[in-house]
Motif scaffolding. Structure first.
Motif, PDB file in Angstrom:
ATOM      1  N   HIS A   1       0.851  -1.188   0.000  1.00 12.59           N
ATOM      2  CA  HIS A   1       0.000   0.000   0.000  1.00 12.59           C
ATOM      3  C   HIS A   1       0.887   1.237   0.000  1.00 12.59           C
ATOM      4  CE1 HIS A   1      -3.029   2.939   0.956  1.00 12.59           C
ATOM      5  NE2 HIS A   1      -2.459   3.234   2.109  1.00 12.59           N
ATOM      6  N   GLY A   2       0.556   2.188  -0.871  1.00 12.88           N
ATOM      7  CA  GLY A   2       1.303   3.440  -0.935  1.00 12.88           C
ATOM      8  C   GLY A   2       0.387   4.614  -0.675  1.00 12.88           C
ATOM      9  N   PHE A   3       0.927   5.813  -0.830  1.00 18.22           N
ATOM     10  CA  PHE A   3       0.158   7.018  -0.521  1.00 18.22           C
ATOM     11  C   PHE A   3       0.483   8.075  -1.572  1.00 18.22           C
ATOM     12  CE2 PHE A   3      -2.131   9.126   3.055  1.00 18.22           C
ATOM     13  CZ  PHE A   3      -2.236  10.383   2.502  1.00 18.22           C
ATOM     14  N   LEU A   4      -0.545   8.546  -2.277  1.00 15.95           N
ATOM     15  CA  LEU A   4      -0.356   9.637  -3.225  1.00 15.95           C
ATOM     16  C   LEU A   4      -1.060  10.888  -2.730  1.00 15.95           C
ATOM     17  CD1 LEU A   4       0.689  10.782  -5.871  1.00 15.95           C
ATOM     18  CD2 LEU A   4      -1.363   9.912  -6.992  1.00 15.95           C
ATOM     19  N   LYS A   5      -2.403  10.846  -2.685  1.00 18.48           N
ATOM     20  CA  LYS A   5      -3.159  12.005  -2.213  1.00 18.48           C
ATOM     21  C   LYS A   5      -4.076  11.659  -1.046  1.00 18.48           C
ATOM     22  CE  LYS A   5      -3.057  14.570  -6.564  1.00 18.48           C
ATOM     23  NZ  LYS A   5      -3.842  15.231  -7.632  1.00 18.48           N
ATOM     24  N   GLY A   6      -4.669  10.474  -1.094  1.00 16.26           N
ATOM     25  CA  GLY A   6      -5.618  10.143  -0.044  1.00 16.26           C
ATOM     26  C   GLY A   6      -5.253   8.929   0.778  1.00 16.26           C
ATOM     27  N   GLY A   7      -4.463   8.036   0.223  1.00 13.44           N
ATOM     28  CA  GLY A   7      -4.085   6.835   0.950  1.00 13.44           C
ATOM     29  C   GLY A   7      -5.221   5.852   1.147  1.00 13.44           C
ATOM     30  N   GLU A   8      -6.291   6.005   0.354  1.00 15.68           N
ATOM     31  CA  GLU A   8      -7.483   5.197   0.593  1.00 15.68           C
ATOM     32  C   GLU A   8      -7.338   3.762   0.100  1.00 15.68           C
ATOM     33  OE1 GLU A   8      -7.581   7.018  -3.398  1.00 15.68           O
ATOM     34  OE2 GLU A   8      -7.385   7.870  -1.394  1.00 15.68           O
TER      35      GLU A   8
END
Length: 361
Positions: free
Chosen positions: A327-334
């Motif tokens: 799992h990564g995170f760009l803008k929301g992490g959803e």
């Protein structure tokens, strides 16, 4: 408008339709492998209050702990490792660590230790890993995945000792951990409590809130179709509507002073009343599965609605989404999933992530 605002971040949405009675249905697998969850939202149209049996299931959700400044290697000590970590029902997630900036750690019930670390930490650890799938042109982050149940990782082995040395001496990582378990053996529970008692910790229970919806526009859903027909509700728009309901955003599209308005997707009706129940905390899959099975039984007696919905949200800063998928995170992490349960035991399953995740299973 700013070019940044005009761009909509890419997302992944996997849709599945099946029946709870179908032997090939995979709903239990999808629930059990989404390990780290912080919120469950249940929407029941034409329902005034939470059924007593549903409330009983929610009240039985496992308590969880927040342990402050716990060194990661402490969870690898022989007694804890054998009696707690590798027993199949142990969940631990570093808390307050940001997946895009900090070192994040998770102990999975499968017996895996997963760490998402920056380049400097990775080089100091000296452990085998791989570059993050979601990095810059130059690799900035690495993922270390260790199967603690593998025979080569048994306490006393060279590989195991190397892991402990890395976390204890080379990079003595300590952080706050959220911990939950479904263990029942007294000896195992005592071992965990004995470890936590050496540090500052606090026990929590899941928080429950209910809200009554009044005269709310509501999509008209039919179990026979999930997507692809003009008269059906598009999955993206349905999930958007659920988000609006959860955020108490009006869906009547009336003219107002706002620059934009939102309308419930077609086809639609109006539910005279409805129930929104939100559960928050460190929620483990076993409890969520029990709630899903209880919601299936909601239609055992005649009801004014033919469907209900349950949405489960994962922690934005977890190093994994489903299973060991990064799992990564760009803008929301959803990363979340949603069940729509129908009166005839059909269900729709939506699994969604942002662009910095592997594809949902």
């Amino acid at each position: 408008m700013s070019p940044e605002l005009e761009k909509c971040a890419r997302n992944l949405l996997v849709c599945e339709k099946s029946n709870f009675r179908d032997e090939r249905a995979r709903y239990d697998t999808h629930v059990s492998k989404h390990f780290f969850n912080y919120k469950v939202s249940v929407v029941i149209p034409e329902c005034a209050s939470l059924p007593a049996s549903t409330r009983t299931v929610i009240d039985s959700f496992s308590s969880y702990y927040c342990v402050r400044d716990l060194p990661a290697y402490k969870l690898l000590e022989k007694d804890i490792l054998q009696k707690v970590v590798t027993k199949g029902h142990f969940y631990a997630l570093s808390y307050g660590t940001r997946i895009d900036e900090d070192n994040t750690i998770a102990f999975l019930p499968s017996g895996h230790l997963v760490m998402s670390v920056d380049k400097d930490t990775y080089e100091l650890l000296g452990l085998e890993g791989k570059p993050s799938q979601y990095t810059h042109r130059k690799v900035q982050r690495y993922v270390v995945n260790v199967d603690l149940t593998d025979k080569s990782m048994s306490p006393g082995s060279k590989k195991f000792q190397r892991l402990v040395t890395s976390l204890k001496e080379r990079v003595p990582i300590k952080c706050d951990f959220l911990i939950a378990t479904k263990m029942t053996a007294n000896d195992d529970v005592e071992s965990l409590h004995s470890l936590m008692s050496q540090y500052s910790y606090k026990e929590y229970s899941a928080a429950v809130q209910t809200h009554t919806l009044k005269e709310t526009p509501c999509p008209s859903l039919h179990s026979s179709d999930l997507r692809g027909k003009e008269e059906s509700c598009d999955p993206h728009r349905f999930l958007e509507w659920l988000g609006a309901v959860n955020m108490d955003i009006t869906c009547d599209n009336e003219a107002s002073s706002f620059l934009s308005t939102y309308a419930c997707p077609e086809p639609r009706g109006v539910m005279s009343q409805g129930l929104l129940c939100t559960i928050t905390g460190f929620l483990i899959p076993e409890d969520i599965h029990a709630l899903l099975m209880e919601l299936r039984n909601y239609f055992d007696q005649p009801k004014f609605t033919s469907w209900l919905s349950m949405t489960v949200h994962g922690f934005a800063d977890s190093p994994v989404s489903w299973g060991t998928t990064e799992h990564g995170f760009l803008k929301g992490g959803e990363h979340f999933y949603n069940f729509v349960c129908f009166q005839n035991q059909d269900y729709w399953l939506h699994m969604a992530t942002g662009s910095h995740d592997g594809c949902p299973p």
